[in-house]
Design a protein around this motif. Structure first.
Motif, PDB file in Angstrom:
ATOM      1  N   ARG A  51       0.820  -1.220   0.000  1.00 27.93           N
ATOM      2  CA  ARG A  51       0.000   0.000   0.000  1.00 27.93           C
ATOM      3  C   ARG A  51       0.853   1.269   0.000  1.00 27.93           C
ATOM      4  O   ARG A  51       0.350   2.336  -0.337  1.00 27.93           O
ATOM      5  N   ILE A  52       2.112   1.151   0.395  1.00 30.41           N
ATOM      6  CA  ILE A  52       2.994   2.322   0.321  1.00 30.41           C
ATOM      7  C   ILE A  52       3.090   2.812  -1.116  1.00 30.41           C
ATOM      8  O   ILE A  52       3.252   3.995  -1.386  1.00 30.41           O
ATOM      9  N   MET A  53       2.938   1.855  -2.044  1.00 31.78           N
ATOM     10  CA  MET A  53       3.042   2.193  -3.463  1.00 31.78           C
ATOM     11  C   MET A  53       2.079   3.309  -3.854  1.00 31.78           C
ATOM     12  O   MET A  53       2.404   4.142  -4.696  1.00 31.78           O
ATOM     13  N   TYR A  54       0.873   3.327  -3.228  1.00 35.09           N
ATOM     14  CA  TYR A  54      -0.137   4.307  -3.637  1.00 35.09           C
ATOM     15  C   TYR A  54       0.268   5.730  -3.274  1.00 35.09           C
ATOM     16  O   TYR A  54      -0.317   6.686  -3.754  1.00 35.09           O
ATOM     17  N   ILE A  55       1.208   5.865  -2.371  1.00 31.34           N
ATOM     18  CA  ILE A  55       1.779   7.189  -2.097  1.00 31.34           C
ATOM     19  C   ILE A  55       3.059   7.374  -2.919  1.00 31.34           C
ATOM     20  O   ILE A  55       3.283   8.408  -3.543  1.00 31.34           O
ATOM     21  N   HIS A  56       3.872   6.327  -2.901  1.00 29.86           N
ATOM     22  CA  HIS A  56       5.218   6.423  -3.468  1.00 29.86           C
ATOM     23  C   HIS A  56       5.193   6.712  -4.972  1.00 29.86           C
ATOM     24  O   HIS A  56       5.849   7.644  -5.443  1.00 29.86           O
ATOM     25  N   VAL A  57       4.432   5.939  -5.706  1.00 27.98           N
ATOM     26  CA  VAL A  57       4.472   6.072  -7.165  1.00 27.98           C
ATOM     27  C   VAL A  57       3.866   7.401  -7.645  1.00 27.98           C
ATOM     28  O   VAL A  57       4.492   8.114  -8.436  1.00 27.98           O
ATOM     29  N   PRO A  58       2.661   7.786  -7.150  1.00 24.27           N
ATOM     30  CA  PRO A  58       2.162   9.110  -7.577  1.00 24.27           C
ATOM     31  C   PRO A  58       3.098  10.251  -7.174  1.00 24.27           C
ATOM     32  O   PRO A  58       3.257  11.209  -7.936  1.00 24.27           O
ATOM     33  N   ALA A  59       3.721  10.141  -6.010  1.00 20.88           N
ATOM     34  CA  ALA A  59       4.644  11.194  -5.590  1.00 20.88           C
ATOM     35  C   ALA A  59       5.818  11.285  -6.560  1.00 20.88           C
ATOM     36  O   ALA A  59       6.259  12.381  -6.923  1.00 20.88           O
ATOM     37  N   SER A 106       9.136   7.597   1.296  1.00 24.98           N
ATOM     38  CA  SER A 106       8.253   6.437   1.201  1.00 24.98           C
ATOM     39  C   SER A 106       8.991   5.252   0.579  1.00 24.98           C
ATOM     40  O   SER A 106       8.764   4.104   0.975  1.00 24.98           O
ATOM     41  N   GLY A 107       9.898   5.550  -0.353  1.00 27.67           N
ATOM     42  CA  GLY A 107      10.688   4.467  -0.946  1.00 27.67           C
ATOM     43  C   GLY A 107      11.557   3.793   0.086  1.00 27.67           C
ATOM     44  O   GLY A 107      11.698   2.561   0.115  1.00 27.67           O
ATOM     45  N   SER A 108      12.104   4.613   0.963  1.00 25.25           N
ATOM     46  CA  SER A 108      12.950   4.084   2.023  1.00 25.25           C
ATOM     47  C   SER A 108      12.129   3.245   3.006  1.00 25.25           C
ATOM     48  O   SER A 108      12.543   2.160   3.429  1.00 25.25           O
ATOM     49  N   LEU A 109      10.925   3.747   3.321  1.00 29.26           N
ATOM     50  CA  LEU A 109      10.050   2.998   4.233  1.00 29.26           C
ATOM     51  C   LEU A 109       9.602   1.681   3.608  1.00 29.26           C
ATOM     52  O   LEU A 109       9.407   0.678   4.290  1.00 29.26           O
ATOM     53  N   TRP A 110       9.430   1.682   2.317  1.00 28.46           N
ATOM     54  CA  TRP A 110       9.007   0.491   1.594  1.00 28.46           C
ATOM     55  C   TRP A 110      10.178  -0.487   1.490  1.00 28.46           C
ATOM     56  O   TRP A 110      10.004  -1.698   1.563  1.00 28.46           O
ATOM     57  N   GLY A 111      11.350   0.087   1.311  1.00 30.41           N
ATOM     58  CA  GLY A 111      12.531  -0.745   1.132  1.00 30.41           C
ATOM     59  C   GLY A 111      12.881  -1.543   2.374  1.00 30.41           C
ATOM     60  O   GLY A 111      13.379  -2.665   2.275  1.00 30.41           O
ATOM     61  N   GLU A 112      12.624  -0.985   3.543  1.00 32.15           N
ATOM     62  CA  GLU A 112      13.027  -1.656   4.778  1.00 32.15           C
ATOM     63  C   GLU A 112      12.411  -3.040   4.883  1.00 32.15           C
ATOM     64  O   GLU A 112      13.136  -4.029   5.012  1.00 32.15           O
ATOM     65  N   PRO A 113      11.049  -3.159   4.804  1.00 31.65           N
ATOM     66  CA  PRO A 113      10.491  -4.524   4.871  1.00 31.65           C
ATOM     67  C   PRO A 113      10.849  -5.382   3.655  1.00 31.65           C
ATOM     68  O   PRO A 113      10.955  -6.593   3.755  1.00 31.65           O
ATOM     69  N   MET A 114      11.037  -4.732   2.481  1.00 32.68           N
ATOM     70  CA  MET A 114      11.257  -5.541   1.271  1.00 32.68           C
ATOM     71  C   MET A 114      12.701  -5.993   1.120  1.00 32.68           C
ATOM     72  O   MET A 114      12.976  -7.127   0.767  1.00 32.68           O
ATOM     73  N   GLY A 116      15.136  -5.196   3.534  1.00 32.01           N
ATOM     74  CA  GLY A 116      15.826  -5.276   4.807  1.00 32.01           C
ATOM     75  C   GLY A 116      16.823  -4.156   5.017  1.00 32.01           C
ATOM     76  O   GLY A 116      17.671  -4.212   5.900  1.00 32.01           O
ATOM     77  N   THR A 117      16.725  -3.109   4.184  1.00 34.34           N
ATOM     78  CA  THR A 117      17.616  -1.971   4.387  1.00 34.34           C
ATOM     79  C   THR A 117      16.884  -0.696   3.994  1.00 34.34           C
ATOM     80  O   THR A 117      15.994  -0.715   3.146  1.00 34.34           O
ATOM     81  N   TRP A 118      17.269   0.407   4.633  1.00 34.71           N
ATOM     82  CA  TRP A 118      16.531   1.649   4.408  1.00 34.71           C
ATOM     83  C   TRP A 118      16.887   2.290   3.069  1.00 34.71           C
ATOM     84  O   TRP A 118      16.118   3.063   2.526  1.00 34.71           O
ATOM     85  N   TRP A 119      18.070   2.028   2.618  1.00 34.24           N
ATOM     86  CA  TRP A 119      18.458   2.682   1.367  1.00 34.24           C
ATOM     87  C   TRP A 119      19.198   1.700   0.474  1.00 34.24           C
ATOM     88  O   TRP A 119      20.115   1.018   0.927  1.00 34.24           O
ATOM     89  N   VAL A 120      18.786   1.651  -0.769  1.00 30.67           N
ATOM     90  CA  VAL A 120      19.484   0.857  -1.767  1.00 30.67           C
ATOM     91  C   VAL A 120      19.799   1.800  -2.917  1.00 30.67           C
ATOM     92  O   VAL A 120      18.979   2.656  -3.254  1.00 30.67           O
TER      93      VAL A 120
END
Lengths: 263, 243, 221
Positions: A51-59, A106-114, A116-120
């Motif tokens: 669901r983060i995608m619905y913020i991340h992608v439009p942003a 939001s990308g960073s928040l999404w990345g953490e669960p996906m 396992g790191t805040w920044w890629v």
């Protein structure tokens, strides 16, 4: 077309449109958020984090859209030298920068669960980071001059140079990324997207666009009104309340001239 | 014959209205002296005439052709002296001048520089580096620059600043001989410069209050800083309602 | 073309009389590069691995720092105003000034690069590519940087500002410049990267003088 670009026409027109725009944007946001957060299906791998995608992608779209808008305004100001174009470019920058920052957060928040790191150093995220730098450079430049008009003009030139550069940066970052990227990192969105996910995504994108235009109009109106105040101050109409303080030579000068004109 | 004219000129500096509805004209051999208090727009007008800035409204013409149409041709015919002398401290007077001679396409560069230096009585300084010059000598070097190459129009912004009495007399002689050849000189000065029968352009006459100008914008198709109704309270209320 | 030669010659003469500028740029480049072994440790393998990137980043910073002055002094003493009023096209004059800047800073950097590469234990077969890549890349840096240097004329805090404007625009040159060297080190042909860098150089050669001249006209207005 210049008629609509006239500041007074702009103020009147946007004043009338504003309530409708606000209503539409609120409705789109509420519907979009409901669909995104409750009605849309859960991803079988990612669970609710999708669901983060619905913020991340439009942003992210808006971040790019605002930059294109800024560059278009810059081009208009260079070609037609219309001051409203400069004001629009200037007003767009902080909004675009905010959307870009939102994308990164939001990308960073999404990345953490996906991941396992805040920044890629993923190609998309890195491009957005550079876009944020371009925004920050623009904002710093337009505010670095004592004369606001000079700042806006320099900014318009920079926005155009940046716009030429954006595709080159995008291309080179993609190239750099495919060279260095470990293959195991998952893509952020699959090649095809289910309609049940596409609908909320698009509605959110429209809501964001509506929000952008509302804030843009408010900022442009603010700037126009500020200019009007400055013009009135320079013309000396505020001086007669306190003739002893401030720039009273100016006052005497204007009065002298008015007397001359009245004869 | 009237060669250099400007009509209906309005100039904005930043957001400040400097002057409006200004007109001027100059024929071959004319000298025009700009007068006005500080901030009346003497420098602004000279910069408009040089084509460094564009007027907000109105146009400037040379033999009926708008200077904005062919800026290169206009630049080739004019010599401009600004507030600053543009002298590099590490280069000699001759080397400082050489660039400007080269950019104007002068063929006999050294000869022309010698001539210009002699005219300003600074030939003995030709090999002195810029940093050792006094401010008057710097100004004279800058003045000798405008003698390089051929030109039809001199725009001199406060040419006498830093000059002593003799140099001022020399400048007046240079202006006279330039006019005798059909050149037009437009200058601003705070002290008396001995120029014969200059046309006087008093910029204080063309100052118009901002309010008047804003109201005048009603008729214009495009506005910039201003607005039709500076006091329109209704619009202010609308803004308040939507926020 | 005379105007181009005239301004180039004057700027070179100025640089020669003032002298210190080129030396300072190279010194900055060497000192910055020297910082990295202190930061990441003197281990030969790590240094060899990061050498090309470090050299490119240091060259980027050195080029950028020297650029700030390209138009600044001319702007302050009124020369720039007279240059825009000269009958020669301003774009050509800009090109001449950028060319002089490259000759006085870019070229010395290229000379200094192999020395730093040796000190960072870069493999020998990357040297030629490093030099060629810098030969193509540094003029592009000068051209792109000139736009930023012209935009900040008359601004407050010019020096910091120019880095914020210019460094994001330098990223493509950095990516392909370092990429070319890396390819050479791996024994792959670096032709593709060098060609892209050539394209970047051509594009900036075509666009940068106009953008810079435009910015200068705004500044002297």
């Amino acid at each position: 077309m210049h008629r609509f670009a006239k500041p007074s026409v702009f103020l009147k027109l946007t004043g009338a449109m504003m309530p409708w725009m606000v209503t539409l944007t609120v409705i789109l946001t509420v519907v979009g958020l409901y669909l995104a957060l409750f009605a849309s299906p859960v991803d079988y791998q990612q669970g609710s984090t999708v669901r983060i995608m619905y913020i991340h992608v439009p942003a992210a779209w808006m971040g790019l859209f605002c930059y294109i808008g800024m560059a278009a305004c810059g081009a208009m100001s260079l070609i037609w030298k219309h001051p409203l174009a400069d004001i629009c470019a200037r007003a767009t920058a902080p909004i675009g920068a905010t959307f870009t920052a939102l994308t990164l957060i939001s990308g960073s928040l999404w990345g953490e669960p996906m991941w396992g790191t805040w920044w890629v150093w993923d190609a998309r995220l890195t491009s957005m980071l550079i876009l944020l730098f371009l925004y920050l450079g623009y904002i710093a430049l337009v505010n670095a001059f004592d004369d606001p008009e000079r700042g806006s003009k320099a900014g318009s030139a920079l926005a155009l140079v940046g716009a030429i550069n954006v595709p080159i940066v995008k291309f080179s970052v993609d190239w750099w990324n495919t060279l260095h990227q470990p293959a195991s990192v998952a893509r952020m969105d699959g090649p095809s997207i289910d309609p049940s996910m596409l609908a909320p995504l698009l509605i959110m994108a429209f809501a964001f666009t509506g929000y952008y235009f509302i804030v843009l109009v408010l900022r442009v109106r603010l700037e126009l009104n500020q200019r009007r105040i400055r013009a009135l101050q320079l013309s000396g109409v505020f001086d007669d309340r306190a003739p002893t303080s401030g720039d009273d030579s100016n006052l005497a000068y204007d009065q002298g001239h008015n007397a001359g004109a009245g004869k | 014959m009237t060669v250099f004219t400007g009509s209906d000129l309005t100039c904005l500096r930043g957001e400040r209205l400097v002057f409006g509805n200004l007109a001027f004209s100059a024929s071959t051999g004319d000298a025009v002296m700009l007068r006005g208090r500080n901030g009346a727009g003497k420098s602004s007008l000279l910069r408009l005439m040089a084509g460094l800035t564009s007027p907000r409204r109105g146009n400037i013409r040379w033999q009926e052709h708008d200077i904005a149409d062919d800026r290169i041709a206009h630049r080739a015919r004019l010599q401009y002296l600004g507030h600053q002398d543009a002298i590099k401290p590490v280069l000699s007077v001759r080397d400082n001048l050489r660039l400007w001679a080269e950019l104007r396409g002068v063929s006999d560069i050294d000869g022309e520089i010698d001539q210009a230096l002699r005219a300003l009585d600074i030939h003995h300084l030709a090999h002195t580096a810029g940093r050792y010059l006094s401010s008057g000598q710097k100004r004279r070097t800058a003045l000798s620059r405008i003698l390089l190459g051929s030109s039809d129009l001199w725009l001199l912004d406060e040419p006498t600043v830093g000059l002593d009495r003799e140099s001022c007399a020399e400048l007046a002689r240079l202006i006279a001989s330039f006019r005798a050849k059909g050149g037009i000189v437009i200058y601003s000065t705070h002290i008396d410069l001995d120029v014969t029968s200059p046309t006087i352009l008093d910029l204080d006459q063309f100052a118009i209050p901002m309010m008047e100008w804003l109201a005048d914008q009603d008729d214009a198709d495009e506005t910039d800083t201003g607005d039709n109704h500076p006091f329109d309270i209704d619009q202010g209320k609308q803004t308040g309602a939507t926020i | 073309m005379n105007a181009f030669v005239a301004i180039l010659r004057r700027d070179l003469r100025l640089a020669m009389r003032q002298g210190a500028d080129s030396v300072m740029v190279v010194a900055f480049f060497i000192v910055t590069t020297t910082l990295f072994p202190f930061g990441v440790g003197p281990e030969v393998n790590i240094l060899a691995r990061i050498a090309s990137g470090v050299i490119w980043v240091a060259a980027l910073l050195a080029a950028m720092l020297s650029l700030e002055r390209v138009f600044q002094t001319d702007y302050e003493d009124g020369t720039l105003e007279l240059l825009t009023l000269s009958p020669a096209p301003l774009e050509l004059l800009v090109l001449g000034k950028v060319c002089a800047h490259w000759l006085t800073t870019g070229l010395p950097l290229i000379m200094a690069a192999p020395i730093m590469a040796v000190m960072l234990n870069m493999d020998q077969n990357g040297f030629a590519t490093l030099m060629i890549a810098m030969l193509i890349g540094t003029p592009a840096l000068s051209l792109i940087g000139a736009i930023g240097a012209a935009l900040i004329l008359g601004a407050r805090r010019g020096g910091v500002l120019v880095s914020l404007l210019v460094l994001p625009l330098y990223i493509p040159v950095l990516i392909f410049g370092a990429g070319a060297v890396e390819a050479a080190l791996l024994g792959i042909s670096a032709q593709a990267q060098l060609q892209i860098m050539g394209a970047i150089l051509l594009l900036s050669l075509a666009a940068a003088p106009f953008a810079t001249a435009h910015a200068i006209r705004q500044a002297v207005e």
